[in-house]
Design a protein around this motif. Structure first.
Motif, PDB file in Angstrom:
ATOM      1  N   TYR A 118      13.531 -35.912  13.369  1.00  0.00           N
ATOM      2  CA  TYR A 118      13.031 -36.999  12.531  1.00  0.00           C
ATOM      3  C   TYR A 118      13.766 -38.301  12.853  1.00  0.00           C
ATOM      4  CZ  TYR A 118      12.073 -39.665   8.235  1.00  0.00           C
ATOM      5  OH  TYR A 118      11.707 -40.632   7.329  1.00  0.00           O
ATOM      6  N   ASN A 119      15.095 -38.227  12.990  1.00  0.00           N
ATOM      7  CA  ASN A 119      15.889 -39.416  13.314  1.00  0.00           C
ATOM      8  C   ASN A 119      15.423 -40.062  14.613  1.00  0.00           C
ATOM      9  OD1 ASN A 119      17.488 -39.147  11.066  1.00  0.00           O
ATOM     10  ND2 ASN A 119      19.180 -38.155  12.125  1.00  0.00           N
ATOM     11  N   LYS A 120      15.268 -39.256  15.660  1.00  0.00           N
ATOM     12  CA  LYS A 120      14.881 -39.787  16.964  1.00  0.00           C
ATOM     13  C   LYS A 120      13.492 -40.415  16.920  1.00  0.00           C
ATOM     14  CE  LYS A 120      17.694 -36.491  19.592  1.00  0.00           C
ATOM     15  NZ  LYS A 120      17.669 -35.325  20.503  1.00  0.00           N
ATOM     16  N   ARG A 121      12.555 -39.717  16.283  1.00  0.00           N
ATOM     17  CA  ARG A 121      11.197 -40.250  16.188  1.00  0.00           C
ATOM     18  C   ARG A 121      11.171 -41.560  15.406  1.00  0.00           C
ATOM     19  NH1 ARG A 121       6.876 -36.668  16.067  1.00  0.00           N
ATOM     20  NH2 ARG A 121       5.581 -38.544  15.777  1.00  0.00           N
ATOM     21  N   LEU A 122      11.929 -41.596  14.308  1.00  0.00           N
ATOM     22  CA  LEU A 122      11.894 -42.772  13.446  1.00  0.00           C
ATOM     23  C   LEU A 122      12.499 -43.989  14.138  1.00  0.00           C
ATOM     24  CD1 LEU A 122      10.988 -43.635  10.638  1.00  0.00           C
ATOM     25  CD2 LEU A 122      13.261 -43.043   9.789  1.00  0.00           C
ATOM     26  N   ARG A 123      13.601 -43.786  14.867  1.00  0.00           N
ATOM     27  CA  ARG A 123      14.236 -44.914  15.565  1.00  0.00           C
ATOM     28  C   ARG A 123      13.299 -45.527  16.604  1.00  0.00           C
ATOM     29  NH1 ARG A 123      16.466 -43.736  11.870  1.00  0.00           N
ATOM     30  NH2 ARG A 123      18.653 -43.313  11.456  1.00  0.00           N
ATOM     31  N   LYS A 124      12.501 -44.688  17.246  1.00  0.00           N
ATOM     32  CA  LYS A 124      11.576 -45.195  18.262  1.00  0.00           C
ATOM     33  C   LYS A 124      10.328 -45.829  17.649  1.00  0.00           C
ATOM     34  CE  LYS A 124      12.938 -41.824  21.793  1.00  0.00           C
ATOM     35  NZ  LYS A 124      12.489 -40.697  22.662  1.00  0.00           N
ATOM     36  N   ALA A 125      10.158 -45.662  16.348  1.00  0.00           N
ATOM     37  CA  ALA A 125       8.922 -46.127  15.696  1.00  0.00           C
ATOM     38  C   ALA A 125       9.098 -47.445  14.949  1.00  0.00           C
ATOM     39  CB  ALA A 125       8.420 -45.052  14.729  1.00  0.00           C
ATOM     40  N   ALA A 126      10.214 -48.140  15.137  1.00  0.00           N
ATOM     41  CA  ALA A 126      10.452 -49.382  14.391  1.00  0.00           C
ATOM     42  C   ALA A 126       9.340 -50.401  14.621  1.00  0.00           C
ATOM     43  CB  ALA A 126      11.809 -49.978  14.776  1.00  0.00           C
ATOM     44  N   GLU A 127       8.913 -50.546  15.873  1.00  0.00           N
ATOM     45  CA  GLU A 127       7.850 -51.513  16.167  1.00  0.00           C
ATOM     46  C   GLU A 127       6.527 -51.078  15.554  1.00  0.00           C
ATOM     47  OE1 GLU A 127       5.827 -54.844  17.732  1.00  0.00           O
ATOM     48  OE2 GLU A 127       7.919 -54.411  17.207  1.00  0.00           O
ATOM     49  N   LEU A 128       6.253 -49.778  15.534  1.00  0.00           N
ATOM     50  CA  LEU A 128       5.039 -49.290  14.883  1.00  0.00           C
ATOM     51  C   LEU A 128       5.078 -49.589  13.391  1.00  0.00           C
ATOM     52  CD1 LEU A 128       2.387 -47.710  14.804  1.00  0.00           C
ATOM     53  CD2 LEU A 128       3.727 -45.598  14.644  1.00  0.00           C
ATOM     54  N   LEU A 129       6.229 -49.383  12.751  1.00  0.00           N
ATOM     55  CA  LEU A 129       6.359 -49.700  11.327  1.00  0.00           C
ATOM     56  C   LEU A 129       6.074 -51.178  11.089  1.00  0.00           C
ATOM     57  CD1 LEU A 129       9.612 -47.750  10.303  1.00  0.00           C
ATOM     58  CD2 LEU A 129       7.236 -46.996  10.127  1.00  0.00           C
ATOM     59  N   ARG A 130       6.586 -52.024  11.967  1.00  0.00           N
ATOM     60  CA  ARG A 130       6.372 -53.469  11.811  1.00  0.00           C
ATOM     61  C   ARG A 130       4.896 -53.824  11.921  1.00  0.00           C
ATOM     62  NH1 ARG A 130       5.428 -58.039  14.397  1.00  0.00           N
ATOM     63  NH2 ARG A 130       5.099 -56.989  16.390  1.00  0.00           N
ATOM     64  N   ARG A 131       4.225 -53.227  12.904  1.00  0.00           N
ATOM     65  CA  ARG A 131       2.811 -53.570  13.108  1.00  0.00           C
ATOM     66  C   ARG A 131       1.926 -53.030  11.988  1.00  0.00           C
ATOM     67  NH1 ARG A 131       1.036 -53.883  19.375  1.00  0.00           N
ATOM     68  NH2 ARG A 131       2.873 -54.954  20.190  1.00  0.00           N
ATOM     69  N   VAL A 132       2.221 -51.836  11.519  1.00  0.00           N
ATOM     70  CA  VAL A 132       1.459 -51.281  10.402  1.00  0.00           C
ATOM     71  C   VAL A 132       1.661 -52.143   9.156  1.00  0.00           C
ATOM     72  CG1 VAL A 132       1.253 -49.327   8.808  1.00  0.00           C
ATOM     73  CG2 VAL A 132       1.421 -48.924  11.275  1.00  0.00           C
ATOM     74  N   THR A 133       2.899 -52.579   8.938  1.00  0.00           N
ATOM     75  CA  THR A 133       3.195 -53.437   7.797  1.00  0.00           C
ATOM     76  C   THR A 133       2.382 -54.716   7.844  1.00  0.00           C
ATOM     77  OG1 THR A 133       5.451 -52.571   7.611  1.00  0.00           O
ATOM     78  CG2 THR A 133       5.020 -54.702   6.598  1.00  0.00           C
ATOM     79  N   ARG A 134       2.326 -55.348   9.010  1.00  0.00           N
ATOM     80  CA  ARG A 134       1.560 -56.588   9.149  1.00  0.00           C
ATOM     81  C   ARG A 134       0.062 -56.351   8.903  1.00  0.00           C
ATOM     82  NH1 ARG A 134       2.060 -61.471  11.514  1.00  0.00           N
ATOM     83  NH2 ARG A 134       3.909 -61.465  10.194  1.00  0.00           N
ATOM     84  N   ILE A 135      -0.468 -55.281   9.443  1.00  0.00           N
ATOM     85  CA  ILE A 135      -1.895 -55.013   9.261  1.00  0.00           C
ATOM     86  C   ILE A 135      -2.216 -54.727   7.805  1.00  0.00           C
ATOM     87  CG2 ILE A 135      -3.702 -53.321   9.803  1.00  0.00           C
ATOM     88  CD1 ILE A 135      -2.470 -53.250  12.662  1.00  0.00           C
ATOM     89  N   LEU A 136      -1.357 -53.973   7.125  1.00  0.00           N
ATOM     90  CA  LEU A 136      -1.558 -53.738   5.693  1.00  0.00           C
ATOM     91  C   LEU A 136      -1.563 -55.059   4.935  1.00  0.00           C
ATOM     92  CD1 LEU A 136       0.779 -50.674   5.013  1.00  0.00           C
ATOM     93  CD2 LEU A 136      -1.711 -50.652   5.164  1.00  0.00           C
ATOM     94  N   ALA A 137      -0.624 -55.945   5.274  1.00  0.00           N
ATOM     95  CA  ALA A 137      -0.521 -57.230   4.578  1.00  0.00           C
ATOM     96  C   ALA A 137      -1.781 -58.067   4.768  1.00  0.00           C
ATOM     97  CB  ALA A 137       0.704 -57.995   5.072  1.00  0.00           C
ATOM     98  N   THR A 138      -2.304 -58.093   5.991  1.00  0.00           N
ATOM     99  CA  THR A 138      -3.488 -58.924   6.258  1.00  0.00           C
ATOM    100  C   THR A 138      -4.744 -58.383   5.596  1.00  0.00           C
ATOM    101  OG1 THR A 138      -3.953 -57.744   8.331  1.00  0.00           O
ATOM    102  CG2 THR A 138      -2.544 -59.697   8.462  1.00  0.00           C
ATOM    103  N   ARG A 139      -4.687 -57.133   5.145  1.00  0.00           N
ATOM    104  CA  ARG A 139      -5.852 -56.533   4.491  1.00  0.00           C
ATOM    105  C   ARG A 139      -5.770 -56.602   2.971  1.00  0.00           C
ATOM    106  NH1 ARG A 139      -6.959 -51.134   8.309  1.00  0.00           N
ATOM    107  NH2 ARG A 139      -7.354 -52.305  10.240  1.00  0.00           N
ATOM    108  N   THR A 140      -5.003 -57.544   2.470  1.00  0.00           N
ATOM    109  CA  THR A 140      -4.932 -57.778   1.031  1.00  0.00           C
ATOM    110  C   THR A 140      -5.569 -59.126   0.714  1.00  0.00           C
ATOM    111  OG1 THR A 140      -2.806 -58.935   1.100  1.00  0.00           O
ATOM    112  CG2 THR A 140      -2.733 -56.537   0.916  1.00  0.00           C
ATOM    113  N   SER A 141      -5.985 -59.290  -0.535  1.00  0.00           N
ATOM    114  CA  SER A 141      -6.584 -60.560  -0.947  1.00  0.00           C
ATOM    115  C   SER A 141      -5.542 -61.664  -1.072  1.00  0.00           C
ATOM    116  CB  SER A 141      -7.303 -60.379  -2.284  1.00  0.00           C
ATOM    117  OG  SER A 141      -6.397 -60.016  -3.310  1.00  0.00           O
ATOM    118  N   VAL A 142      -4.248 -61.290  -1.192  1.00  0.00           N
ATOM    119  CA  VAL A 142      -3.210 -62.297  -1.394  1.00  0.00           C
ATOM    120  C   VAL A 142      -2.609 -62.794  -0.081  1.00  0.00           C
ATOM    121  CG1 VAL A 142      -2.644 -61.422  -3.675  1.00  0.00           C
ATOM    122  CG2 VAL A 142      -1.403 -60.533  -1.708  1.00  0.00           C
TER     123      VAL A 142
END
Length: 303
Positions: free
Chosen positions: A82-106
């Motif tokens: 889990y640690n290894k996978r999560l460390r390599k996924a930081a950029e994926l977390l960032r991109r998912v966060t941005r896409i979630l944000a853009t799909r809100t009315s605010v």
């Protein structure tokens, strides 16, 4: 675990899974030949969010909580995996966060609030001397708590509903004004579609050159009047509007345990901060889509 959190996790998983099917290039790189992971990237993102939401700052304790997650995740990795996978996924977390944000009315709000908050990375002198964060983490001063700390600063731009728009991690001594300008330059594509955007900051966001630069980028800066200045417009509005960013910072620290992140390396700290920004964004997006008020505190998802 609450039904609300199950619903939030399911919604985040579905969104991330659909996103990765449409954009497989967003997934972390892995060898072309090998055994496919049993935990998908969409499940990994969902686990990362749930860890932050449920307050497990220790990944060892988080993995021991797996018995409560079987109804959502058929397979759960061991801690090291889990640690290894999560460390390599930081950029994926960032991109998912941005896409979630853009799909809100605010996301399209025409008023932003900016501030920075300390991210402590060590308490003892020995930790500071041995830490892999040395050279990035620094000694700094937290005015709101009248204390010095060793670590980083999280610089955050958010909407009046508390939705993170842009953020950066810097050393504790980094100038907030220079960091904001760098952050806005990196997000210039957002500003290009928002002429006349209003940005609210506190008294430290001042300076002739700095305040000349912001209008050139299409931003209108509002801040409190400093001693010796003429009265600036909008002074009566600052206190209630500034409480927005203070509430967001309190959510990060009080409910999402930002100051107990336990990151020991640059990648580790970045990933753990990203988990918390993802969690806040996921809650706001979910509430926005279900017609609930978007809480600046995550009370509706307490466990």
């Amino acid at each position: 675990m609450t039904n609300n959190l199950d619903t939030l996790a399911t919604a985040l998983y579905a969104t991330t899974d659909d996103l990765l099917k449409a954009r497989p290039d967003l997934a972390p790189e892995r060898p072309a030949v090998g055994i496919a992971p049993q935990l998908t990237d969409a499940e990994l993102v969902t686990l990362a969010m749930m860890q932050a939401m449920l307050g497990f700052t220790s990944e060892a304790r988080w993995m021991h909580a797996r018995v409560h997650l079987r109804h959502l995740f058929p397979y759960l990795p061991q801690q090291s995996g889990y640690n290894k996978r999560l460390r390599k996924a930081a950029e994926l977390l960032r991109r998912v966060t941005r896409i979630l944000a853009t799909r809100t009315s605010v996301w399209s709000d025409d008023v932003w609030v900016v501030d920075s908050t300390p991210v402590k990375c060590g308490r003892s002198r020995e930790t500071v001397k041995r830490s892999d964060l040395a050279g990035w983490a620094q000694y700094g001063y937290c005015a709101s708590h009248s204390r010095f700390f060793w670590g980083l600063r999280l610089h955050l731009v958010c909407t009046l509903q508390g939705l993170p728009v842009a953020f950066a991690l810097t050393g504790a001594k980094a100038d907030e004004r220079e960091t904001l300008l760098d952050l806005l330059a990196a997000e210039s594509h957002i500003l290009a579609t928002r002429p006349g955007q209003t940005l609210i900051g506190d008294k430290k966001y001042y300076g002739r050159a700095f305040e000349h630069e912001l209008p050139a980028q299409g931003l209108r800066l509002l801040r409190p009047t400093r001693e010796g200045e003429r009265q600036r417009p909008g002074g009566s509005l600052f206190k209630p509007l500034r409480q927005v960013i203070e509430s967001v910072n309190e959510t990060f620290k009080g409910q999402l345990d930002l100051e107990h992140h336990r990151g020991r390396t640059p990648r580790g700290v970045i990933t753990r901060v990203m988990q918390r920004i993802l969690a806040l964004t996921a809650v706001i997006r979910h509430n926005d889509h279900t017609g609930q008020a978007s809480p600046r505190r995550l009370t509706s998802y307490d466990h």
